[in-house]
Design an enzyme around this catalytic site. Structure first.
Site, PDB file in Angstrom:
ATOM      1  N   LYS A 164      18.152  38.674  48.175  1.00  0.00           N
ATOM      2  CA  LYS A 164      17.100  37.727  48.580  1.00  0.00           C
ATOM      3  C   LYS A 164      15.708  38.223  48.211  1.00  0.00           C
ATOM      4  CE  LYS A 164      19.762  35.515  52.223  1.00  0.00           C
ATOM      5  NZ  LYS A 164      19.813  35.072  53.652  1.00  0.00           N
ATOM      6  N   GLY A 180      16.786  43.040  65.203  1.00  0.00           N
ATOM      7  CA  GLY A 180      16.931  43.261  63.774  1.00  0.00           C
ATOM      8  C   GLY A 180      15.663  42.926  63.026  1.00  0.00           C
TER       9      GLY A 180
END
Length: 282
Positions: free
Chosen positions: A69, A130
């Site tokens: 990504k 996260g």
């Protein structure tokens, strides 16, 4: 010789587990749009070359999954959507006039799925676990949805702080963005979103008692036939709504489909069919 049918694919490494071809085949049937959609596993050191070869063979668009990504963001750096610029990560590549454009549909898919579950985000306090690529794609749309506060925690605290700083200018007046280590989880959150790899590892993140406020949502970006370790933990700790990431997967795919074809497919029947198939396989 290239095919006359527009070609699309999901690119990643590994990618053989991806359900994207199935999802886009259902969208194509639903909308009457002819397309070819496959899986493309790129070498870890050959992402850009794989994209160029795919386009040369008639490729019109790509869904990008791990670990590419950020590389997709760099590839489309001159033609990025506002969401992609915010996230600094791209999960959708669009080929227009031989130019590569990049967008990020992850967060839009998440927000749509949360809304479908009946949970309102406006004015809510969120904890995000996260600070990797999964978290990058969701913070901007969550802020746009009107969350009052977002607190990011990560095993490596500096990564959470860096991610927090990345979105400081995105927050509206009155919205709070903060970051810390795993020991800084705090309590009383309206929603807790697991954007870490803990469910893949089979172990839930360490969260304190009282983490969830009454009526709270627990959302895991991962999904499986059974409840993920994070969602099992959330239920024990009193989360009122426990939702996995399958709806986000289908939702972000629908947004990609819209970018490519100008038509937004109906997510609900595709999600229901996929959920049933996963349960039968599990």
């Amino acid at each position: 010789m290239t095919s006359s049918i527009p070609r699309y694919a999901v690119i990643g490494n590994p990618v053989k587990h991806s359900r994207s071809p199935w999802i886009h085949a259902r969208f194509a049937e639903q909308t009457g749009i002819a397309l070819e959609y496959t899986r493309l596993e790129a070498p870890l050191d050959g992402f850009a070359q794989s994209v160029e070869h795919f386009i040369a063979q008639g490729g019109r668009g790509l869904n990008v999954t791990v670990p590419f990504k950020e590389q997709a963001y760099a590839l489309a750096q001159d033609r990025l959507s506002a969401r992609a610029r915010q996230a600094q990560a791209v999960n959708t590549l669009i080929v227009r006039d031989d130019e590569i454009h990049g967008c990020n549909t992850d967060g839009v898919g998440l927000v749509a799925d949360i809304a479908q579950s009946g949970f309102g985000l406006a004015g809510k306090r969120l904890l995000i676990i996260g600070a990797g690529g999964a978290a990058k794609g969701i913070i901007g749309p969550l802020l746009l949805a009107g969350c009052q506060a977002i607190h990011i925690i990560n095993r490596t605290q500096s990564r959470a702080e860096t991610l927090c700083a990345q979105f400081t200018d995105t927050a509206a007046p009155g919205q709070q963005l903060s970051a810390g280590g795993m020991s800084d989880a705090g309590t009383g959150w309206d929603a807790v979103i697991n954007a870490s790899a803990s469910s893949l590892q089979g172990v839930p993140p360490e969260l304190p008692a009282g983490c969830y406020a009454p009526g709270a949502l627990a959302y895991d970006l991962m999904y499986s036939a059974q409840a993920t370790p994070f969602l099992e933990q959330a239920a024990r700790q009193g989360a009122a709504h426990c939702v996995d990431g399958l709806g986000m997967l289908v939702g972000q795919a629908a947004e990609s489909f819209l970018l490519w074809h100008g038509v937004r497919p109906d997510v609900a029947p595709v999600l229901a069919e996929l959920r049933q198939a996963i349960r039968q396989q599990g």
